[in-house]
Design a protein around this motif. Structure first.
Motif, PDB file in Angstrom:
ATOM      1  N   ILE B  22     -38.287 -36.970  11.182  1.00  0.00           N
ATOM      2  CA  ILE B  22     -39.480 -35.819  11.690  1.00  0.00           C
ATOM      3  C   ILE B  22     -38.874 -33.906  10.872  1.00  0.00           C
ATOM      4  N   CYS B  23     -38.009 -33.566  11.982  1.00  0.00           N
ATOM      5  CA  CYS B  23     -37.736 -32.558  11.707  1.00  0.00           C
ATOM      6  C   CYS B  23     -37.443 -32.049  10.742  1.00  0.00           C
ATOM      7  N   PHE B  24     -36.719 -32.897  10.118  1.00  0.00           N
ATOM      8  CA  PHE B  24     -36.005 -33.123   8.572  1.00  0.00           C
ATOM      9  C   PHE B  24     -36.779 -32.887   7.520  1.00  0.00           C
ATOM     10  N   THR B  25     -37.550 -33.810   7.875  1.00  0.00           N
ATOM     11  CA  THR B  25     -39.053 -33.920   6.940  1.00  0.00           C
ATOM     12  C   THR B  25     -39.667 -32.396   6.660  1.00  0.00           C
ATOM     13  N   PHE B  26     -39.809 -31.774   7.953  1.00  0.00           N
ATOM     14  CA  PHE B  26     -40.532 -30.675   7.637  1.00  0.00           C
ATOM     15  C   PHE B  26     -39.921 -29.425   6.570  1.00  0.00           C
ATOM     16  N   CYS B  27     -38.744 -29.721   7.089  1.00  0.00           N
ATOM     17  CA  CYS B  27     -37.878 -28.563   7.222  1.00  0.00           C
ATOM     18  C   CYS B  27     -37.551 -28.068   5.146  1.00  0.00           C
ATOM     19  N   THR B  28     -37.710 -29.303   4.717  1.00  0.00           N
ATOM     20  CA  THR B  28     -37.873 -28.698   2.995  1.00  0.00           C
ATOM     21  C   THR B  28     -38.970 -29.251   1.809  1.00  0.00           C
ATOM     22  N   GLN B  29     -39.101 -28.909   1.184  1.00  0.00           N
ATOM     23  CA  GLN B  29     -39.777 -29.091  -0.367  1.00  0.00           C
ATOM     24  C   GLN B  29     -39.225 -29.495  -1.248  1.00  0.00           C
ATOM     25  N   HIS B  30     -38.241 -29.592  -1.248  1.00  0.00           N
ATOM     26  CA  HIS B  30     -36.680 -30.516  -2.504  1.00  0.00           C
ATOM     27  C   HIS B  30     -37.326 -31.484  -2.705  1.00  0.00           C
ATOM     28  N   PRO B  31     -37.534 -32.253  -4.461  1.00  0.00           N
ATOM     29  CA  PRO B  31     -38.255 -32.618  -4.556  1.00  0.00           C
ATOM     30  C   PRO B  31     -37.784 -34.208  -3.973  1.00  0.00           C
ATOM     31  N   VAL B  32     -36.199 -34.328  -4.586  1.00  0.00           N
ATOM     32  CA  VAL B  32     -35.082 -35.417  -4.023  1.00  0.00           C
ATOM     33  C   VAL B  32     -35.583 -35.806  -2.604  1.00  0.00           C
ATOM     34  N   TYR B  33     -35.006 -34.309  -2.308  1.00  0.00           N
ATOM     35  CA  TYR B  33     -35.382 -34.789   0.090  1.00  0.00           C
ATOM     36  C   TYR B  33     -36.653 -35.292  -0.352  1.00  0.00           C
ATOM     37  N   VAL B  34     -37.700 -35.261  -0.082  1.00  0.00           N
ATOM     38  CA  VAL B  34     -39.009 -35.695  -0.292  1.00  0.00           C
ATOM     39  C   VAL B  34     -39.415 -36.943  -0.694  1.00  0.00           C
ATOM     40  N   ALA B  35     -39.083 -37.055  -1.787  1.00  0.00           N
ATOM     41  CA  ALA B  35     -39.414 -38.588  -2.455  1.00  0.00           C
ATOM     42  C   ALA B  35     -38.246 -39.253  -1.395  1.00  0.00           C
ATOM     43  N   LEU B  36     -36.842 -39.227  -1.596  1.00  0.00           N
ATOM     44  CA  LEU B  36     -35.443 -39.664  -0.009  1.00  0.00           C
ATOM     45  C   LEU B  36     -36.810 -40.099   1.154  1.00  0.00           C
ATOM     46  N   THR B  37     -37.052 -39.480   1.861  1.00  0.00           N
ATOM     47  CA  THR B  37     -37.794 -39.838   2.656  1.00  0.00           C
ATOM     48  C   THR B  37     -38.876 -40.302   3.027  1.00  0.00           C
ATOM     49  N   CYS B  38     -40.047 -40.232   1.186  1.00  0.00           N
ATOM     50  CA  CYS B  38     -41.532 -40.856   1.267  1.00  0.00           C
ATOM     51  C   CYS B  38     -40.590 -42.537   1.238  1.00  0.00           C
ATOM     52  N   ILE B  39     -39.621 -42.387   0.368  1.00  0.00           N
ATOM     53  CA  ILE B  39     -38.999 -43.870   0.535  1.00  0.00           C
ATOM     54  C   ILE B  39     -39.033 -44.838   1.204  1.00  0.00           C
ATOM     55  N   MET B  40     -38.202 -44.124   2.697  1.00  0.00           N
ATOM     56  CA  MET B  40     -37.124 -44.830   3.325  1.00  0.00           C
ATOM     57  C   MET B  40     -37.698 -44.679   4.618  1.00  0.00           C
ATOM     58  N   ALA B  41     -39.345 -43.709   4.559  1.00  0.00           N
ATOM     59  CA  ALA B  41     -40.029 -43.862   5.553  1.00  0.00           C
ATOM     60  C   ALA B  41     -40.667 -44.800   5.655  1.00  0.00           C
ATOM     61  N   GLY B  42     -41.905 -45.613   4.487  1.00  0.00           N
ATOM     62  CA  GLY B  42     -42.537 -46.188   3.546  1.00  0.00           C
ATOM     63  C   GLY B  42     -41.725 -47.643   3.652  1.00  0.00           C
ATOM     64  N   ALA B  43     -40.235 -47.143   3.403  1.00  0.00           N
ATOM     65  CA  ALA B  43     -39.507 -48.681   3.903  1.00  0.00           C
ATOM     66  C   ALA B  43     -39.627 -49.581   4.845  1.00  0.00           C
ATOM     67  N   TYR B  44     -39.176 -48.516   5.679  1.00  0.00           N
ATOM     68  CA  TYR B  44     -39.083 -48.906   7.259  1.00  0.00           C
ATOM     69  C   TYR B  44     -40.598 -49.382   7.872  1.00  0.00           C
ATOM     70  N   LEU B  45     -41.457 -48.644   7.236  1.00  0.00           N
ATOM     71  CA  LEU B  45     -42.697 -48.831   7.921  1.00  0.00           C
ATOM     72  C   LEU B  45     -43.148 -50.723   7.483  1.00  0.00           C
ATOM     73  N   VAL B  46     -42.875 -50.755   6.079  1.00  0.00           N
ATOM     74  CA  VAL B  46     -43.429 -52.021   5.898  1.00  0.00           C
ATOM     75  C   VAL B  46     -42.012 -53.028   6.263  1.00  0.00           C
ATOM     76  N   TYR B  47     -40.808 -52.445   6.513  1.00  0.00           N
ATOM     77  CA  TYR B  47     -40.147 -53.835   7.127  1.00  0.00           C
ATOM     78  C   TYR B  47     -40.731 -53.824   8.846  1.00  0.00           C
ATOM     79  N   LEU B  48     -41.382 -53.163   9.335  1.00  0.00           N
ATOM     80  CA  LEU B  48     -41.586 -52.947  10.996  1.00  0.00           C
ATOM     81  C   LEU B  48     -43.098 -53.592  10.839  1.00  0.00           C
TER      82      LEU B  48
END
Lengths: 244, 283
Positions: B22-48
């Motif tokens: 959550i802290c890392f997601t808050f900290c950067t608006q770099h498009p690649v970072y944002v895309a990565l965190t979105c994908i990872m969070a989304g994938a994990y939520l789908v998995y859960l």
């Protein structure tokens, strides 16, 4: 520590008294810190302000823990929080109108400022287990706690005695809540905020706040006099609260 | 119990992971970072949760994400490539990119919090903080018990009120009056009940000593390995973020995205819940 079991509350230690003493300062400081963040265009303001809100909750919870309360002294908080959360859940399908603020104000008024703060903060923490925790949780906890605290302060000065003054207070408090949360949204998530974006955010929240404020008054007016009377009777009957 | 091996880890590991994410997601608006965190969070939520509940919760987030995204792109005059201008409103390509990034960031935060809600159940939270905040954590669990109790008491109060005085006044004001009376009775009853609970707690020695707790969670080798891995990835990513991998210029012009190894470490860190699944192959 047998003193916690018998009928008197043990004295707070130095740490607890210090924490209690800085509570009002923290209440004033947090909104100021948020405005400073906005003024200086601090990067990652959303994270920083949320962390500040968590820090601001510390003195309240720490002094509460330091009191080492008797079981029956924590019961009003538990009952009122459960009631508030149940109220928020029951009224979840109705947009904006919630009995939350009304119940927190009554709690602060009848049981004191610290009970008001803890009830407000815990009500938001627990109800977000159902509604979803988020970066807003610390700010919701702080703001709802602030409302309970203010109700307690004004009540102890005898300012909230009449139905209408309590209703007016509730009306204003909903707007305070909306104002603080909206400001946090702007500070945290809108970069290069200018007059137009600030205005849009407040305007988007206004209808919601107005409906919430009217709802709160509707909830508050009928219970404003009768509930404190009921609580006072229960308090004296079961000797809840600090020993007189 | 949440799905997956990661949810069975020690709460401290899970907590550190979610705090980091959550802290890392808050900290950067770099498009690649944002895309990565979105994908990872989304994938994990789908998995859960599975696909359908995931889409349902996504539907709840979208208005807020859109609001913040649009707010950021509409009222931003900092960009160089202007598309449209009217009074205080000025839409620039850069502003829209930034709005997209901030919207994505917020979406990722909301997704991570949803994952947190699935994994960090209340008992784990109490386990972590029960020692530090004994009264508060006890109160939180008592409140959770009292909510269904209040609701069931509410039903019995309603039934007895109906049996005694109900059914006469079906107008709106009559219903409101009964609702108010019910709330009052319920609150008073709850207060008196709670005193009984308190007396019972006292009789069993509440407050006699400091709080003890039954610990279901232990530190095994796997916890140490994963914690070590998380800390290494955390340090590497903090260094990368501070030295500039995570910084990105939207204004006056959007800077170019270059492929960097740093993105991989970020993906590895956020993919920790999936990494620990590798344990299954060991057996």
């Amino acid at each position: 520590m047998s003193s916690a079991v018998v009928n008197e509350r043990p004295k707070m230690g130095k740490f607890g008294r210090f924490m209690r003493a800085i509570e009002p300062a923290v209440l004033v400081a947090l909104p100021i810190v948020m405005l400073i963040c906005a003024w200086l265009h601090v990067p990652n303001a959303a994270l920083i302000t949320s962390a500040c809100a968590i820090v601001a909750l510390v003195p309240f919870f720490a002094s509460f823990e330091a009191e080492r309360r008797r079981a029956r002294d924590i019961m009003p908080i538990i009952v009122m929080t459960a009631l508030t959360v149940a109220g928020r859940l029951i009224f979840a399908p109705v947009p904006a109108i919630k009995p939350v603020t009304a119940l927190i104000i009554i709690t602060g008024l009848c049981f004191g400022r610290d009970e008001g703060f803890i009830t407000g903060a815990l009500a938001m923490l627990v109800s977000n287990i159902f509604f979803g925790q988020g970066p807003w949780t610390p700010w919701q906890m702080f703001t709802m706690g602030l409302i309970g605290y203010l109700a307690g302060v004004l009540g102890s000065h005898g300012l909230l005695k009449h139905r209408w003054s309590i209703g007016l207070f509730g009306f204003l408090m909903v707007f305070l809540y909306g104002f603080i949360l909206d400001t946090w949204t702007i500070v945290g998530f809108v970069s290069n905020a200018n007059a137009a974006s600030v205005f849009t955010t407040y305007a988007a929240g206004f209808a919601n706040n107005l409906a919430g404020a009217i709802g709160t008054v509707v909830f508050l007016i009928p219970i404003a006099i009768s509930w404190p009377r009921m609580f006072n009777r229960i308090k004296s009957k079961y000797q809840i609260g600090p020993a007189a | 119990m949440a799905k997956g091996l990661f949810a069975t880890y020690h709460p401290a590991v899970c907590m550190l992971f979610f705090l980091t994410a959550i802290c890392f997601t808050f900290c950067t608006q770099h498009p690649v970072y944002v895309a990565l965190t979105c994908i990872m969070a989304g994938a994990y939520l789908v998995y859960l949760r599975g696909v359908r509940p995931f889409l349902r919760s996504l539907g709840m987030f979208i208005p807020m994400v859109l609001f913040v995204g649009i707010l950021n792109s509409l009222f931003n005059s900092a960009g160089a490539t202007s598309l449209w201008k009217w009074g205080p409103f000025s839409v620039t390509v850069e502003g829209m990119c930034y709005g997209l990034a901030v919207g994505g960031m917020l979406a990722a935060i909301l997704l991570w919090f949803s994952c947190y809600n699935e994994v960090m159940t209340e008992d784990k939270f109490t386990y972590l903080f029960g020692r530090k905040l004994p009264t508060i954590s006890l109160m939180v669990s008592m409140i959770s018990r009292w909510i269904p109790r209040m609701v069931s008491r509410g039903h019995s109060v309603y039934d007895s009120q109906e049996a005694l005085i109900g059914g006469y006044d079906q107008t709106k004001s009559g219903k409101m009056k009964r609702g108010l009376r019910m709330a009052t009775v319920l609150t008073g009853l709850g207060m008196e009940d709670s005193v009984q609970t308190a007396d019972s707690m006292c009789a069993r020695g509440y407050g006699a000593t400091s709080r003890t707790s039954y610990a279901r969670f232990k530190w095994h080798t796997r916890e140490r390995i994963v914690l070590g891995l998380l800390i290494v990835l955390l340090v590497v990513n903090v260094v990368l973020l501070v030295t500039g991998t995570g910084s990105f210029k939207f204004y006056p012009r959007v800077s170019a995205i270059v492929p960097l190894w740093g993105y991989l470490t970020y993906a590895l860190m956020l993919g920790l819940p999936f990494l620990v699944e590798l344990e299954r192959f060991k057996r």
